[in-house]
Design an enzyme around this catalytic site. Structure first.
Site, PDB file in Angstrom:
ATOM      1  N   ILE A 140      -9.438 -18.038   0.636  1.00  0.00           N
ATOM      2  CA  ILE A 140      -9.529 -17.006   1.428  1.00  0.00           C
ATOM      3  C   ILE A 140     -10.845 -16.671   1.374  1.00  0.00           C
ATOM      4  O   ILE A 140     -11.729 -16.073   2.338  1.00  0.00           O
ATOM      5  CB  ILE A 140      -8.777 -15.947   0.901  1.00  0.00           C
ATOM      6  CG1 ILE A 140      -7.175 -16.310   1.075  1.00  0.00           C
ATOM      7  CG2 ILE A 140      -9.000 -14.543   1.802  1.00  0.00           C
ATOM      8  CD1 ILE A 140      -6.771 -16.665   2.590  1.00  0.00           C
ATOM      9  N   CYS A 154      -4.846 -14.596  -1.339  1.00  0.00           N
ATOM     10  CA  CYS A 154      -5.856 -13.771  -1.007  1.00  0.00           C
ATOM     11  C   CYS A 154      -6.997 -14.424  -1.956  1.00  0.00           C
ATOM     12  O   CYS A 154      -7.106 -15.684  -2.278  1.00  0.00           O
ATOM     13  CB  CYS A 154      -5.499 -12.411  -1.815  1.00  0.00           C
ATOM     14  SG  CYS A 154      -6.814 -11.031  -1.340  1.00  0.00           S
ATOM     15  N   HIS A 160      -2.363 -12.679  -7.272  1.00  0.00           N
ATOM     16  CA  HIS A 160      -2.394 -11.262  -8.336  1.00  0.00           C
ATOM     17  C   HIS A 160      -1.730 -11.598  -9.571  1.00  0.00           C
ATOM     18  O   HIS A 160      -1.579 -10.789 -10.416  1.00  0.00           O
ATOM     19  CB  HIS A 160      -1.693 -10.224  -7.461  1.00  0.00           C
ATOM     20  CG  HIS A 160      -2.604  -9.769  -6.131  1.00  0.00           C
ATOM     21  ND1 HIS A 160      -2.105 -10.149  -4.964  1.00  0.00           N
ATOM     22  CD2 HIS A 160      -3.600  -9.032  -6.044  1.00  0.00           C
ATOM     23  CE1 HIS A 160      -2.966  -9.811  -4.214  1.00  0.00           C
ATOM     24  NE2 HIS A 160      -4.013  -8.935  -4.746  1.00  0.00           N
ATOM     25  N   SER A 164     -13.227 -15.877  -1.922  1.00  0.00           N
ATOM     26  CA  SER A 164     -13.988 -15.719  -3.201  1.00  0.00           C
ATOM     27  C   SER A 164     -13.274 -16.527  -4.507  1.00  0.00           C
ATOM     28  O   SER A 164     -12.083 -16.958  -4.356  1.00  0.00           O
ATOM     29  CB  SER A 164     -13.924 -14.204  -3.939  1.00  0.00           C
ATOM     30  OG  SER A 164     -12.443 -13.941  -3.923  1.00  0.00           O
ATOM     31  N   LYS A 179       0.834  -1.347  -0.117  1.00  0.00           N
ATOM     32  CA  LYS A 179      -0.017  -0.051   0.151  1.00  0.00           C
ATOM     33  C   LYS A 179       0.919   1.283  -0.118  1.00  0.00           C
ATOM     34  O   LYS A 179       1.771   1.359   0.468  1.00  0.00           O
ATOM     35  CB  LYS A 179      -1.077  -0.028   1.168  1.00  0.00           C
ATOM     36  CG  LYS A 179      -1.950  -1.140   1.276  1.00  0.00           C
ATOM     37  CD  LYS A 179      -3.017  -0.936  -0.137  1.00  0.00           C
ATOM     38  CE  LYS A 179      -3.990  -1.931  -0.190  1.00  0.00           C
ATOM     39  NZ  LYS A 179      -5.173  -1.695   0.437  1.00  0.00           N
TER      40      LYS A 179
END
Length: 766
Positions: free
Chosen positions: A438, A733, A701, A440, A115
Site C-alpha cells: 500500500i 494497509c 494492524h 509504507s 471508525k
C-alpha cells in the site's frame, strides 16, 4: 434539579500531554514493564486527568470515559463478550485477553476495527453472535468509587448506551436487532441500580445513534428501553447524551423518560436550535447544551456562544441548563500552552481540551452571573479570531481566484477505463494477480532517531538524505527478493501521510504536542489547515525517482488525497470544507503532473478517509460524495491514458457507496477487508465493480504473520465475485507500524499465495 447552571464535560483525552498513556501501553506490550507497574502508571494518568478537570472548575466531571484501548471494547468485555477464538472461560476478562481481542494473536485474528461515526477515532467492533451478555464487572461503578475515594470527586459515570452499542456491533441479522437490545436491558438496569445504591447523582448514557438516520420503530424501542431503565433506578439522574449532529426525531427524544437530554449545538447545522424554538423543551428536564466544539481546535467566539446560550435560555431556565462541549474532548489535543513555536496570531486563535474546559467554565459563569463577569475574555476571543481571518494567510488572491474558476480545470480522464486498461496493460506487462503493497514500510527506532536528529539540526540535510536513500535501496532490494510485481519507495522520509504533505504546502501549521488517539496506542498529530492551501515546490519527486532508478519494476508515486488530508486535519471553519478540499486538490494536481512528467506512470492518491467523512444523515450523503469525488478527480484527471491512478481506502461499509467508488474513476483501488473476515466481499456480490481492485488479504494492524492457507482462502473468496484479470493482491494497509521481520515474513507468504493462485487459474484457463 440543580439550582444554577452547571458546567460539564463529556470525556477527556486519554493520552496525556506527552503521550504518557501511549508510552505505558507500548512498554507493557513489549515486556519492558510488568502488569503491576503498568496499571500503577495508568491509574496515575487517569487520576491526573480527573484532577485537571476539577481544578478547571468543571462541576460534572466524567468518570469511566478513560480506556486502556477503546471504550467500545471496554463495554463489550464488561458484558463478557469475548469471541470464542480467544478461549475465554468466563468471569472478569483478563488484561491479556482484552488486548488479544484488540490486537490479535498468532492463532486468532483481532476483532474488526472501524471508525467511530464520522470521526478519525477507531473502535473495536463487538461480536454478538457467540456469547450471551452478562455483567462480569461494573466498570462505571469502579471508576466512580476510585474518583470519590482518591480525589473526593463526585463523578458522572459515562456509559455507552445499549441501543448504540448493539447498532455498532456485528453478528446478528437486521430482524434480530430488537431482540439483541433487549438482552442487554436487564444488564444496564443492574449497572444503574448499583450506581444508585452507591449514591451516584448523575449518569451520562451516550446514544449518538440518535443523531443518525433512524426509524420510528427504533425510536419506539428507545421509549421502551429507557422506561425500563428509569424504573430500575428512579432516583438516578440520567442524561441521555447525543452528539455529532442534530436529533432525527426531536420531539420523541425529548419526551423519553430520562432526567436530561444532551444536544450538540455545534455540528447540528442549526437544526437542534430550530427544533428547540419550534417545539420547546420539557419543564421537568435538564438540557445539556453542547456549545463548545469538541472536535476542532479553534478558539470559541465567546460573544457568539453567549448569544447562542441566551437564545437557549429563552426556552430553558438556567437552573435547568448544563453548559458543555458538543462531544467528548477525546478528539482534540490536550493543551495549547506548550506550543511555543506557533506564530502568535495563530496560537491566540487555538483551543485544545484544557482551553475548551476553560471556555465552558467562562460561559457557565456568564450565564450565572452576567456578561460583565467575562467581558474581557469575550473581547479577547473576538479579537484573536478576527486577526486570523484578516491575515494574509487566509487571503491568498491567487488560490481564491483558482477555486472560483474551477470550470477552467479538467476533472475527467481523457478516455474511459476500458480504453485506459489496454494502454496500461501494454506498458506494464504485469502478471495475473499482480502483487504490491500500500505504500509504507516499517519505520524503525533507528529511522525515527535519525529523523529527530535531523529536525534538531544535529544531522545535515545531506546526511539525512543519504540515510533515507539507504533505506529506500534496502527495501527496493527486499521487494526484488520477495518477487513483488509493483514496488513502493517505502515513505521513510514521512512521519505521517497527511503531516508530510501539509509541511510542504502553504496554509498548514504543525504542532509539537497536538497528538490525538487514532486507535489503540496509535496517536496522530493532525495538521492545522489555517490558511489558503497552495503548492510551493515538488513534494515526492526526489525519493520516487531515486527508487525507480534502482529497479526495472514500476514504482508507484505516493500521495495522500485531498479528502483525506481534509478529514484528517483540523480544518479552518471560516469557509466551506470543500472549498478547502478543492484548494488541496489543485495543489496535489501539480504534484501528480510533475510525477508523470518525470516518467512515473503509476501514481497512488490515497483516500482512506473518504467514507468516514460521510454525514450522519443519509439525506446529506449525495452532496458530500459528489463533492468528495470531484475533489479527487480534480487532483488526478489531468494525466494521460497510459498513467495508472491508484487509490486506497480503509475499513468501511462500501455497500452503500459502491457507485461513488466507481465514480472516482481510479484505475486501481485497494480496500482494507481482512479484519471483517471477508464480509466486505458481499458488497461486490450485489454490485458489479468494473475496475481493478485489491481487497487486502491480511491485517497489518496485528503483529501476527498470516498462514498460507488463510491467504489463499481470502484470495479465493474474493475471486468468487471479482474478475481475476482485475484483481490485485496486497496487504490491508501501509506497513509503517510493523516490525521488519514480521513484514518480510508476511509479504513472503502473500507472494507465495498469489503465485499459487495464479498457477491454479492458468491451469484452469488452459
Amino acid at each position: 434539579m440543580v439550582n444554577k447552571v452547571q458546567s460539564s464535560n463529556l470525556g477527556y483525552p486519554r493520552i496525556g500531554e506527552n503521550r504518557e498513556w501511549k508510552k505505558a501501553l507500548e512498554q507493557f506490550w513489549s515486556g519492558k514493564i510488568e502488569q503491576e507497574e503498568f496499571l500503577k502508571r495508568i491509574e496515575e494518568i487517569r487520576l491526573q486527568h480527573l484532577l485537571k478537570q476539577k481544578e478547571q472548575g468543571i462541576d460534572l466531571i466524567p468518570v469511566g470515559d478513560f480506556s486502556l484501548y477503546d471504550h467500545v471494547l471496554d463495554t463489550a468485555v464488561m458484558f463478557g463478550l469475548v469471541p470464542k477464538r480467544f478461549k475465554y472461560d468466563g468471569g472478569k476478562v483478563s488484561l491479556k485477553t482484552y488486548f488479544e481481542i484488540a490486537r490479535g494473536t498468532e492463532g486468532a485474528v483481532a476483532s474488526e476495527m472501524t471508525k467511530w461515526f464520522n470521526t478519525n477515532y477507531h473502535y473495536i467492533v463487538p461480536e454478538l453472535n457467540e456469547t450471551l451478555p452478562a455483567l462480569v464487572e461494573n466498570g462505571p461503578l469502579q471508576f466512580y468509587k476510585e474518583a470519590k475515594q482518591k480525589l473526593d470527586i463526585d463523578g458522572k459515570p459515562v456509559i455507552l448506551g445499549p441501543i448504540t452499542f448493539v447498532k455498532l456491533s456485528k453478528g446478528y441479522k437486521d430482524n434480530e436487532f430488537k431482540t439483541k437490545v433487549n438482552q442487554f436491558v436487564p444488564i444496564y438496569a443492574q449497572i444503574l441500580r448499583e450506581l444508585q445504591k452507591e449514591g451516584v447523582e448523575w449518569v451520562q448514557i451516550d446514544e449518538p445513534i440518535l443523531s443518525t438516520t433512524i426509524s420510528k420503530e427504533e425510536i419506539a424501542l428507545f421509549q421502551d428501553v429507557y422506561q425500563t431503565l428509569n424504573n430500575a433506578a428512579p432516583n438516578l439522574k440520567v442524561i441521555l447524551q447525543t452528539y455529532f449532529d442534530s436529533l432525527e426525531h426531536y420531539e420523541d427524544v425529548i419526551s423519553l423518560p430520562v432526567h436530561g437530554i444532551g444536544l450538540d449545538f455545534v455540528y447540528d447545522h442549526g437544526q437542534n436550535l430550530t427544533s428547540l424554538k419550534k417545539s420547546g423543551f420539557p419543564k421537568d428536564k435538564i438540557l445539556a447544551a453542547g456549545v463548545i466544539d469538541g472536535r476542532n481546535i479553534w478558539r470559541a467566539n465567546l460573544d457568539h456562544k453567549r448569544s447562542l446560550l441566551k437564545e437557549i435560555t429563552e426556552f430553558v431556565p438556567i437552573n435547568h441548563l448544563i453548559v458543555q462541549p458538543s462531544s467528548s474532548l477525546l478528539h482534540v489535543p490536550v493543551s495549547v500552552k506548550n506550543e511555543d513555536s506557533i506564530i502568535r496570531i495563530l496560537k491566540d486563535a487555538l483551543s485544545f481540551a484544557d482551553e475548551k474546559l476553560h471556555e465552558i467554565v467562562l460561559l457557565t459563569k456568564c450565564i450565572q452571573v452576567g456578561v460583565e463577569s467575562i467581558e474581557s475574555e469575550i473581547d479577547a476571543s473576538v479579537t484573536a479570531i478576527s486577526a486570523l481571518n484578516h491575515s494574509s494567510d487566509r487571503n491568498n488572491k491567487e488560490v481564491q481566484k483558482a477555486v472560483q474558476s474551477l470550470d477552467n480545470y479538467k476533472a475527467e480522464r481523457e478516455a474511459p477505463f476500458i480504453v485506459r486498461k489496454q494502454f496500461q496493460a501494454d506498458i506494464f506487462q504485469l502478471p495475473l494477480l499482480p502483487t504490491t503493497t500500500i505504500g509504507s514500510f516499517p519505520q524503525t527506532q533507528e529511522l525515527r532517531k535519525q529523523r529527530l536528529s535531523w529536525r534538531k539540526g544535529n544531522l545535515t540535510n545531506d546526511e539525512y538524505e543519504k540515510f533515507i536513500k539507504a533505506e529506500i535501496k534496502k527495501w527496493i532490494d527486499i521487494q526484488e527478493d520477495l518477487g513483488l510485481d509493483v514496488f513502493v519507495h517505502g515513505e521513510f522520509e514521512r512521519t505521517d501521510m497527511v503531516e508530510y504533505f501539509g509541511e510542504k504546502l502553504a496554509g498548514f501549521q504543525f504542532t509539537k504536542f497536538g497528538w490525538v488517539q487514532s486507535y489503540g496506542s496509535r496517536c496522530v498529530k493532525p495538521p492545522l489547515i489555517y490558511g489558503d492551501v497552495a503548492f510551493k515546490k515538488p513534494m515526492t519527486i526526489t525519493e520516487t525517482l531515486y527508487a525507480q532508478s534502482l529497479t526495472t519494476k514500476p514504482v508507484k508515486g505516493m500521495l495522500t488525497g485531498p479528502v483525506t488530508i481534509l478529514n484528517w486535519s483540523f480544518a479552518r471553519d471560516d469557509i466551506s470544507r470543500f472549498d478547502v478540499a478543492n484548494q488541496i486538490a489543485l495543489a496535489l494536481r501539480k504534484e501528480v503532473e510533475l510525477l508523470e512528467e518525470n516518467g512515473i506512470q503509476m501514481i497512488q492518491v490515497d483516500e482512506p478517509a473518504l467514507r468516514e467523512g460521510l454525514p450522519l444523515k443519509q439525506d446529506k450523503w449525495e452532496s458530500y460524495l459528489d463533492s468528495a469525488i470531484y475533489a479527487f478527480k480534480l487532483a488526478t484527471s489531468s494525466v494521460k491514458n497510459e498513467t495508472q491512478i491508484h487509490t486506497h481506502m480503509c475499513y468501511s461499509d462500501f455497500k452503500n457507496i459502491i457507485n461513488a467508488i466507481k465514480a472516482l474513476d481510479a484505475d486501481v483501488i485497494s480496500i482494507e477487508t481482512s479484519r471483517s473476515q471477508g464480509e466486505l466481499i458481499y458488497a461486490f456480490e450485489e454490485n458489479t465493480y468494473d475496475k481493478s481492485i485489491g481487497l487486502g488479504v491480511y491485517d497489518i494492524h496485528s503483529p501476527r504473520v498470516p498462514q498460507l492457507e488463510e491467504l489463499t482462502r481470502n484470495i479465493d473468496r474474493a475471486l468468487q465475485v471479482l474478475d481475476p484479470t482485475l484483481f490485485w493482491i496486497n496487504p490491508d494497509c501501509g506497513l509503517k507500524t510493523r516490525g521488519i521481520d514480521e513484514t518480510i515474513a508476511a509479504l513472503k507468504k502473500m507472494v507465495e499465495a498469489a503465485v499459487k493462485t495464479r498457477e491454479k487459474l492458468l491451469v484452469i484457463k488452459s
